[in-house]
Scaffold this active site. Structure first.
Site, PDB file in Angstrom:
ATOM      1  N   ASP A 211      -5.795   2.735  -3.770  1.00  0.00           N
ATOM      2  CA  ASP A 211      -7.079   2.728  -3.059  1.00  0.00           C
ATOM      3  C   ASP A 211      -7.318   4.018  -2.283  1.00  0.00           C
ATOM      4  O   ASP A 211      -8.343   4.171  -1.632  1.00  0.00           O
ATOM      5  CB  ASP A 211      -7.222   1.480  -2.151  1.00  0.00           C
ATOM      6  CG  ASP A 211      -6.073   1.311  -1.191  1.00  0.00           C
ATOM      7  OD1 ASP A 211      -5.204   2.196  -1.118  1.00  0.00           O
ATOM      8  OD2 ASP A 211      -6.039   0.272  -0.498  1.00  0.00           O
TER       9      ASP A 211
ATOM     10  N   ASP B  48      -2.109   6.525  -3.969  1.00  0.00           N
ATOM     11  CA  ASP B  48      -1.028   5.777  -3.316  1.00  0.00           C
ATOM     12  C   ASP B  48      -0.614   4.614  -4.225  1.00  0.00           C
ATOM     13  O   ASP B  48      -1.244   4.383  -5.272  1.00  0.00           O
ATOM     14  CB  ASP B  48      -1.446   5.348  -1.891  1.00  0.00           C
ATOM     15  CG  ASP B  48      -2.426   4.199  -1.863  1.00  0.00           C
ATOM     16  OD1 ASP B  48      -3.228   4.078  -2.823  1.00  0.00           O
ATOM     17  OD2 ASP B  48      -2.412   3.409  -0.910  1.00  0.00           O
TER      18      ASP B  48
ATOM     19  N   ASP C  38      -0.963   1.435  -4.382  1.00  0.00           N
ATOM     20  CA  ASP C  38      -1.907   0.394  -4.789  1.00  0.00           C
ATOM     21  C   ASP C  38      -3.292   0.960  -5.103  1.00  0.00           C
ATOM     22  O   ASP C  38      -4.255   0.200  -5.276  1.00  0.00           O
ATOM     23  CB  ASP C  38      -1.957  -0.779  -3.798  1.00  0.00           C
ATOM     24  CG  ASP C  38      -2.680  -0.437  -2.519  1.00  0.00           C
ATOM     25  OD1 ASP C  38      -2.588   0.722  -2.078  1.00  0.00           O
ATOM     26  OD2 ASP C  38      -3.346  -1.332  -1.952  1.00  0.00           O
TER      27      ASP C  38
ATOM     28  N   SER D   2       0.814  -1.213   0.000  1.00  0.00           N
ATOM     29  CA  SER D   2       0.000   0.000   0.000  1.00  0.00           C
ATOM     30  C   SER D   2       0.852   1.269   0.000  1.00  0.00           C
ATOM     31  O   SER D   2       1.675   1.446  -0.885  1.00  0.00           O
ATOM     32  CB  SER D   2      -0.962  -0.044   1.190  1.00  0.00           C
ATOM     33  OG  SER D   2      -1.894   0.991   1.090  1.00  0.00           O
TER      34      SER D   2
HETATM   35 MG    MG Z   1      -3.313   1.647  -0.372  1.00  0.00          MG
END
Ligand code: MG
Length: 461
Positions: free
Chosen positions: A254, A250, A252, A106
């Site tokens: 989300d 970010d 990843d 993340s």
């Molecule tokens: Mg994330």
């Protein structure tokens, strides 16, 4: 032999996480994937699993270990490649998969990586399932498949296409109107997985895109967490290019963070509020967020006569509560927006589309459109505090601070309605520390709340 986990590997509700090197090794990751595949079979799940990853340099190595681990227990895997985490979850739905693994740490720095474990529901494992899997992981030796029953690996290069297609079909969006407005958007993907989806989605929404760091190679040029203090370069790009808005995700993808047309980073607090405004004005209904999210989402819910429900911190807690409440939108104050008519997970591409719709419909500049809603100051700190004294601390805080409401579902949250202020005292699950978070229209009031809570905690020990 069950897997022996190194002490510095963090095992939590969302999966396992560690620094690449001695703790995050391919041997270990193959072992975790084998155990996860075998556990899914034990749980009665059949069918393939999905594997996708963000852009980290360790992603190919750990991704191959995940594939090998699943194959070794006879589970077929569909590899969706470098994609956002929400795209992996959507692929689990699409393929009717038994589960999945997203290889991503993340917003953590480049040397970290992690496995996020996904259930057949296309959601992350909840507290109960993750405890059950952890027990399995540390006590069971997964049964390996013989040579002629190994799992097969296939690849699915279309997961991002489907994700973009599904967003363009959302009933909350007026794509024709967006195309007419032709917003100019400055974009920063921090060399994470956002580069594979965001430029394309924005162009499909009729935007003119100017971007930095869209190469998905994992060499993050700055701290990859998209908080306001990390977005100076994007602010610069907005000013230089004359963009209408700046968007940062970010690694990843989300979480979505916002920059106004003057180049000022607004951070992530407003993302859910603006996305919710677009959804609630058409379809009022329950909005679910966590106990630490800015009060501005409450203002938005009030404006559209929609109930606001607060769940304990943690994405899966919000998602589960959204199911119970039949929520029309939900998410977190860290820029994570969950739109249940697509899926029950934080999705930055969805958040971006909704925020752009908000700006398009406002027919003014982004800073003016954002100023439709009150602004607040959030103050956060952490203090060391022994867990066994928490109850005493909560009692002292309740008695001293004289709040209108108190919520004990995740630490202690006190709120003052007329003052539009709140304080959340939240113990860490892993360390003897307590986080203090306060919000109020004026920074002084939020700071005073945190200072007083700190003083009271010190009086208890
Ligand atoms: Mg994330």
């Amino acid at each position: 032999m069950p897997l022996r986990l190194p002490d510095d590997l963090m095992v939590s509700v969302s999966g396992v996480r560690g620094r690449v090197g001695p703790s995050m090794t391919p041997e270990l990751i193959a072992g975790v994937a084998a155990a996860f595949g075998s556990w899914l079979l034990d749980e009665g799940q059949d069918g393939p699993v999905i594997m996708g990853r963000d852009s980290r340099t360790s992603g190919p190595m750990l991704g191959r270990a995940v594939l090998a681990g699943f194959q070794s227990v006879g589970v077929d895997v569909i590899d969706v490649g470098i994609v956002p985490t929400p795209t992996v979850l959507l692929a689990v739905d699409h393929h009717g998969a038994a589960g999945g693994i997203a290889v991503t740490a993340s917003h953590n720095p480049a040397e970290w990586n992690a496995l996020k474990l996904i259930s057949s529901e296309g959601m992350f494992l909840d507290g109960e399932a993750s405890l059950a899997f952890r027990e399995y992981l540390t006590t069971q030796d997964p049964e390996r498949a013989p040579w002629d029953e190994l799992g097969e690996v296939t690849s699915d290069p279309s997961a991002v296409d489907r994700h973009v297609g599904a967003i363009l079909e959302l009933p909350q969006l007026d794509v024709e109107r967006l195309e007419r407005r032709k917003l100019k958007v400055a974009l920063d993907c921090v060399r994470g997985a956002g580069g594979v989806i965001m430029p394309r989605l924005l162009e499909d929404l009729g935007c003119e895109v100017v971007s930095i760091h869209t190469e998905p190679d994992g060499f993050f040029p700055r701290d990859p967490e998209p908080t306001a203090e990390h977005l100076a370069e994007l602010g610069e790009l907005v000013r230089e290019s004359g963009a209408d808005i700046g968007l940062a995700v970010d690694p990843d993808v989300d979480r979505l963070s916002l920059v106004d047309e003057k180049g000022t980073p607004l951070g992530e607090d407003l993302t859910l509020a603006l996305a919710a405004a677009v959804v609630l004005r058409e379809t009022p209904g329950p909005l679910v967020t966590n106990l630490s999210t800015s009060r501005v989402v409450e203002d938005v819910a009030d404006a559209y006569e929609s109930p606001l429900v607060r769940a304990p911190v943690g994405e899966i807690n919000v998602a589960r509560r959204m199911q119970v409440e039949d929520a029309v939108i939900g998410g977190e104050g860290n820029g994570g927006v969950i739109l249940p008519n697509l899926h029950l997970t934080r999705d930055a591409p969805v958040a971006a589309a909704l925020v752009l719709q908000y700006l398009c419909d406002a027919e003014t500049t982004f800073s003016r459109a954002a100023a439709d809603w009150p602004s607040y100051a959030i103050v956060k700190t952490k203090v060391s505090f022994p867990r066994e004294q928490l109850e005493g601390a909560y009692t002292a805080l309740v008695e001293d601070l004289d709040a209108d409401t108190e919520d004990r579902t995740d630490g202690l949250r006190l709120a003052w309605a007329k003052e539009r202020a709140w304080l959340h005292v939240r113990p860490s699950g892993t360390e003897p520390i307590v986080r203090l978070i306060a919000e109020a229209p004026e920074a002084e009031r939020a700071e005073a709340l945190v200072a007083r809570a700190d003083e009271l905690l010190k009086g208890v020990v």
